[in-house]
Write an enzyme that holds these catalytic residues in place. Sequence first.
Site, PDB file in Angstrom:
ATOM      1  N   GLU A  69       0.853  -1.189   0.000  1.00 10.50           N
ATOM      2  CA  GLU A  69       0.000   0.000   0.000  1.00 10.50           C
ATOM      3  C   GLU A  69       0.889   1.239   0.000  1.00 10.50           C
ATOM      4  O   GLU A  69       1.895   1.297   0.695  1.00 10.50           O
ATOM      5  CB  GLU A  69      -0.941  -0.032   1.218  1.00 10.50           C
ATOM      6  CG  GLU A  69      -1.734   1.227   1.479  1.00 10.50           C
ATOM      7  CD  GLU A  69      -2.533   1.737   0.289  1.00 10.50           C
ATOM      8  OE1 GLU A  69      -3.247   0.961  -0.362  1.00 10.50           O
ATOM      9  OE2 GLU A  69      -2.423   2.949  -0.002  1.00 10.50           O
ATOM     10  N   ASP A 118      -6.717   2.272  -8.766  1.00  8.33           N
ATOM     11  CA  ASP A 118      -7.061   3.640  -9.175  1.00  8.33           C
ATOM     12  C   ASP A 118      -7.096   3.735 -10.704  1.00  8.33           C
ATOM     13  O   ASP A 118      -6.193   3.240 -11.379  1.00  8.33           O
ATOM     14  CB  ASP A 118      -6.029   4.629  -8.620  1.00  8.33           C
ATOM     15  CG  ASP A 118      -6.082   4.704  -7.098  1.00  8.33           C
ATOM     16  OD1 ASP A 118      -7.104   4.291  -6.520  1.00  8.33           O
ATOM     17  OD2 ASP A 118      -5.105   5.168  -6.480  1.00  8.33           O
ATOM     18  N   ASP A 154     -15.114  -2.336 -10.635  1.00 13.90           N
ATOM     19  CA  ASP A 154     -16.475  -2.076 -11.128  1.00 13.90           C
ATOM     20  C   ASP A 154     -16.435  -1.047 -12.257  1.00 13.90           C
ATOM     21  O   ASP A 154     -17.479  -0.669 -12.774  1.00 13.90           O
ATOM     22  CB  ASP A 154     -17.367  -1.537  -9.993  1.00 13.90           C
ATOM     23  CG  ASP A 154     -16.969  -0.125  -9.603  1.00 13.90           C
ATOM     24  OD1 ASP A 154     -15.753   0.152  -9.534  1.00 13.90           O
ATOM     25  OD2 ASP A 154     -17.863   0.709  -9.392  1.00 13.90           O
TER      26      ASP A 154
HETATM   27  N1  SAM Z   1      -7.914  -2.794  -2.938  1.00 10.53           N
HETATM   28  C1  SAM Z   1      -8.737  -2.060  -2.007  1.00 10.53           C
HETATM   29  C2  SAM Z   1     -10.177  -2.428  -2.210  1.00 10.53           C
HETATM   30  O1  SAM Z   1     -10.514  -3.024  -3.236  1.00 10.53           O
HETATM   31  O2  SAM Z   1     -10.971  -2.133  -1.314  1.00 10.53           O
HETATM   32  C3  SAM Z   1      -8.492  -0.552  -2.150  1.00 10.53           C
HETATM   33  C4  SAM Z   1      -8.863   0.054  -3.441  1.00 10.53           C
HETATM   34  S1  SAM Z   1      -8.425   1.785  -3.551  1.00 10.53           S
HETATM   35  C5  SAM Z   1      -9.405   2.390  -4.819  1.00 10.53           C
HETATM   36  C6  SAM Z   1      -6.817   1.699  -4.323  1.00 10.53           C
HETATM   37  C7  SAM Z   1      -5.701   1.559  -3.338  1.00 10.53           C
HETATM   38  O3  SAM Z   1      -4.489   1.385  -4.058  1.00 10.53           O
HETATM   39  C8  SAM Z   1      -5.498   2.777  -2.456  1.00 10.53           C
HETATM   40  O4  SAM Z   1      -5.390   2.378  -1.109  1.00 10.53           O
HETATM   41  C9  SAM Z   1      -4.231   3.413  -2.982  1.00 10.53           C
HETATM   42  O5  SAM Z   1      -3.522   4.118  -1.994  1.00 10.53           O
HETATM   43  C10 SAM Z   1      -3.478   2.191  -3.479  1.00 10.53           C
HETATM   44  N2  SAM Z   1      -2.504   2.494  -4.551  1.00 10.53           N
HETATM   45  C11 SAM Z   1      -2.728   3.244  -5.645  1.00 10.53           C
HETATM   46  N3  SAM Z   1      -1.639   3.330  -6.409  1.00 10.53           N
HETATM   47  C12 SAM Z   1      -0.680   2.602  -5.770  1.00 10.53           C
HETATM   48  C13 SAM Z   1       0.677   2.329  -6.055  1.00 10.53           C
HETATM   49  N4  SAM Z   1       1.266   2.832  -7.150  1.00 10.53           N
HETATM   50  N5  SAM Z   1       1.365   1.559  -5.198  1.00 10.53           N
HETATM   51  C14 SAM Z   1       0.770   1.072  -4.073  1.00 10.53           C
HETATM   52  N6  SAM Z   1      -0.523   1.304  -3.750  1.00 10.53           N
HETATM   53  C15 SAM Z   1      -1.242   2.056  -4.587  1.00 10.53           C
END
Ligand code: SAM
Length: 217
Positions: A69, A118, A154
């Site tokens: 994370e 993301d 989604d």
């Molecule tokens: N996977 C979880 C879920 O499905 O409930 C969280 C989804 S959230 C939209 C995306 C997560 O990915 C966030 O916590 C964000 O901080 C992390 N994230 C985004 N880009 C990242 C990166 N380059 N390296 C590590 N974590 C990342």
Amino acid sequence: MRLRNITGSKEIIAENRYVIHEPEKFKGCWNRDIFGNDNPIHIEIGMGKGRFIMELASGNPDINYIGIEKYSSVLLRAIQKMEANELPNLVFIRMDAEYITESFDKDEVARIYLNFSDPWPKDRHARRRLMSENFLDKYTHFLKQDGLLEFKTDNRELFDYALTQVPVAGWEVLRHTYDLHNDEEMSNGNIMTEYEERFSSMGNPICKYIIKQERVR
Ligand code: SAM
């Protein structure tokens, strides 16, 4: 994910025993130095608050799990859950996955999970999407030849984009669905993530693919 800067989260993480600091020092020796066994290693990139990987780790004691994370304030939530329910086969890394190849060696990882990554909607940011050709190329440096990558979202537009990247990067789709929760085969044993629960309760269908590398390195 909405981020609230939680005061002191960086300091708490810096001293936490579930978080592996300087992960690049363990490149090639995660099993020997961190887990003390030869079990397969599965990683989740962008694990958020960690519900998915904690449930996996709890149900599969013979697999070693690493949750990655980027943000301390989010990772802190996973750490708090681990403190309440310690799992010997799970550790966390606070890291931007951009640098992931510095921490894992060839064939060190057997499976990669990407959940609700993301979307980075602007074209000029496409390389930052965790399922882009850019990232798939990184994963080939450490994913076993027969290793799998599973992605759920989604976001239909992001999923369609992700499907285009698979052959471009030299991978192949083994299975995919545009409605996971109504797909009898693919939903078998599905573990819901925090985002999955939120978006499916709003009526959004969940897309999922399972892919593997095509070419022999
Ligand atoms: N996977 C979880 C879920 O499905 O409930 C969280 C989804 S959230 C939209 C995306 C997560 O990915 C966030 O916590 C964000 O901080 C992390 N994230 C985004 N880009 C990242 C990166 N380059 N390296 C590590 N974590 C990342």
